[in-house]
Design an enzyme around this catalytic site. Structure first.
Site, mmCIF file in Angstrom:
data_model
loop_
_atom_site.group_PDB
_atom_site.id
_atom_site.type_symbol
_atom_site.label_atom_id
_atom_site.label_comp_id
_atom_site.label_asym_id
_atom_site.label_seq_id
_atom_site.Cartn_x
_atom_site.Cartn_y
_atom_site.Cartn_z
ATOM 1 N N VAL B 104 0.858 -1.186 0.000
ATOM 2 C CA VAL B 104 0.000 0.000 0.000
ATOM 3 C C VAL B 104 0.898 1.241 0.000
ATOM 4 O O VAL B 104 1.737 1.400 0.887
ATOM 5 C CB VAL B 104 -0.913 0.018 1.250
ATOM 6 C CG1 VAL B 104 -1.763 1.279 1.263
ATOM 7 C CG2 VAL B 104 -1.773 -1.235 1.294
ATOM 8 N N GLY B 112 -1.262 12.722 3.488
ATOM 9 C CA GLY B 112 -1.824 13.673 4.446
ATOM 10 C C GLY B 112 -3.151 14.278 4.023
ATOM 11 O O GLY B 112 -3.630 15.223 4.631
ATOM 12 N N GLY B 114 -5.870 12.098 3.261
ATOM 13 C CA GLY B 114 -6.890 11.056 3.365
ATOM 14 C C GLY B 114 -6.918 10.066 2.213
ATOM 15 O O GLY B 114 -7.824 9.238 2.122
ATOM 16 N N LEU B 115 -5.921 10.138 1.331
ATOM 17 C CA LEU B 115 -5.957 9.235 0.167
ATOM 18 C C LEU B 115 -5.669 7.778 0.547
ATOM 19 O O LEU B 115 -6.220 6.862 -0.065
ATOM 20 C CB LEU B 115 -4.963 9.700 -0.900
ATOM 21 C CG LEU B 115 -5.349 10.997 -1.599
ATOM 22 C CD1 LEU B 115 -4.294 11.377 -2.632
ATOM 23 C CD2 LEU B 115 -6.706 10.845 -2.287
ATOM 24 N N GLY B 116 -4.812 7.583 1.549
ATOM 25 C CA GLY B 116 -4.538 6.207 2.006
ATOM 26 C C GLY B 116 -5.822 5.546 2.489
ATOM 27 O O GLY B 116 -6.100 4.391 2.177
ATOM 28 N N LYS B 117 -6.605 6.322 3.219
ATOM 29 C CA LYS B 117 -7.872 5.803 3.742
ATOM 30 C C LYS B 117 -8.836 5.497 2.588
ATOM 31 O O LYS B 117 -9.515 4.456 2.589
ATOM 32 C CB LYS B 117 -8.470 6.861 4.677
ATOM 33 C CG LYS B 117 -9.592 6.370 5.534
ATOM 34 C CD LYS B 117 -9.980 7.423 6.571
ATOM 35 C CE LYS B 117 -11.267 7.036 7.258
ATOM 36 N NZ LYS B 117 -11.707 8.064 8.205
ATOM 37 N N ASP B 140 4.068 -1.670 8.593
ATOM 38 C CA ASP B 140 5.133 -1.093 9.406
ATOM 39 C C ASP B 140 4.539 -0.511 10.682
ATOM 40 O O ASP B 140 3.389 -0.056 10.694
ATOM 41 C CB ASP B 140 5.835 0.017 8.623
ATOM 42 C CG ASP B 140 6.584 -0.556 7.430
ATOM 43 O OD1 ASP B 140 7.118 -1.674 7.549
ATOM 44 O OD2 ASP B 140 6.620 0.108 6.383
ATOM 45 N N TYR B 147 -4.180 1.947 10.429
ATOM 46 C CA TYR B 147 -5.040 0.791 10.174
ATOM 47 C C TYR B 147 -6.047 0.576 11.302
ATOM 48 O O TYR B 147 -7.200 0.248 11.053
ATOM 49 C CB TYR B 147 -4.193 -0.467 9.935
ATOM 50 C CG TYR B 147 -3.508 -0.434 8.586
ATOM 51 C CD1 TYR B 147 -4.243 -0.537 7.413
ATOM 52 C CD2 TYR B 147 -2.140 -0.264 8.472
ATOM 53 C CE1 TYR B 147 -3.641 -0.478 6.172
ATOM 54 C CE2 TYR B 147 -1.521 -0.204 7.224
ATOM 55 C CZ TYR B 147 -2.279 -0.308 6.080
ATOM 56 O OH TYR B 147 -1.684 -0.248 4.857
#
Lengths: 167, 167
Positions: B104, B112, B114-117, B140, B147
């Protein structure tokens, strides 16, 4: 007359496939065979896997999960007519970088004789031959020492943390 | 004149495939698109993935790993001529019972916001549509709270322990 449980190189290949390999076992009267290609009876497989926490699933879904696995390995008690499934493991993965081992099971009657260790050794040999970079697995707390004694590193060790998600 | 970064429903499908979906983003001037089918430039992908610990690998092996993955998802900054890869995730698994999320990554310039979410939400939506029973991942330590805040359960929690093996 050849007994039904005598294992010749011909019957090894014919019954269990070209990739089959005999599994070392204390009792030499009981030939045990690893195979990647012999088809599973899904009822027999489900019975075995219930011992590692499998729940009942539609046969169609189980068949698809096996078909989509990177490796499915059966450990069979040889019999020319009715080989019996006494162990199982499978891997998912991309065949290159990542492999994950799932559903490692040895039939209760055959536990305590080192077969789990032989099965894992066989799985890791296959993955090593495929040049997979990293192998992962999730295991019940009761078998932590089993895996640790074979070189597996328990997480978290300050590097990678494992998560699961009930989807 | 239509600007190169304007996103119409036609260009969405043509450039990113039938499955493409726009990704919500704070800056509406920058259209971002999820796609499962747009081919990756492997040099661009490797540059992105080095930020999550990838090492250099032969292109042939990377291509095979992607081909053997259950899902490969790109997050693209739209441009009609040169879409740029700004996010990535992939899953291995059997398509039925188990799926594992790997690699990911969001490009540092786009972190920063919110794109990961959004990316993880997209991945889990796809896996849910496939009716996968369980999703796992290794992460990590620095992203544990990321998560956990999204409902992932950190191991070990007294049920399943995770292991890895350097083969």
């Amino acid at each position: 007359m050849i007994s039904a449980c005598q294992l010749t190189p011909e019957s090894l290949r014919q019954i269990y496939g070209e990739d089959a390999r005999e599994c070392p076992f204390l009792n030499e009267q009981i030939p045990l065979v690893f195979s990647q290609s012999r088809q599973f009876d899904l009822v027999e497989l489900e019975q075995l896997l219930q011992s590692v926490g499998w729940s009942r699933r539609p046969v169609r879904r189980v068949r698809r999960a096996l078909d989509n696995s990177l490796l499915t390995i059966g450990l069979w008690r040889h019999d020319s007519n009715f080989p019996r499934l006494v162990g199982f493991a499978r891997c998912t993965g991309d065949g290159v970088i990542e492999a994950t081992v799932w559903d490692v099971a040895i039939h209760p009657l055959y536990q305590g004789s080192g077969l789990g260790k032989e099965l894992m050794k066989y799985v890791l040999d296959l993955l090593r031959d495929m040049k997979i970079e990293r192998v992962t697995l999730f295991a019940d707390p009761g078998v932590v020492s089993f895996y640790q004694s074979q070189g597996w590193i328990l997480e978290p060790r300050g590097n990678r943390c494992a998560f699961w998600y009930a989807s």
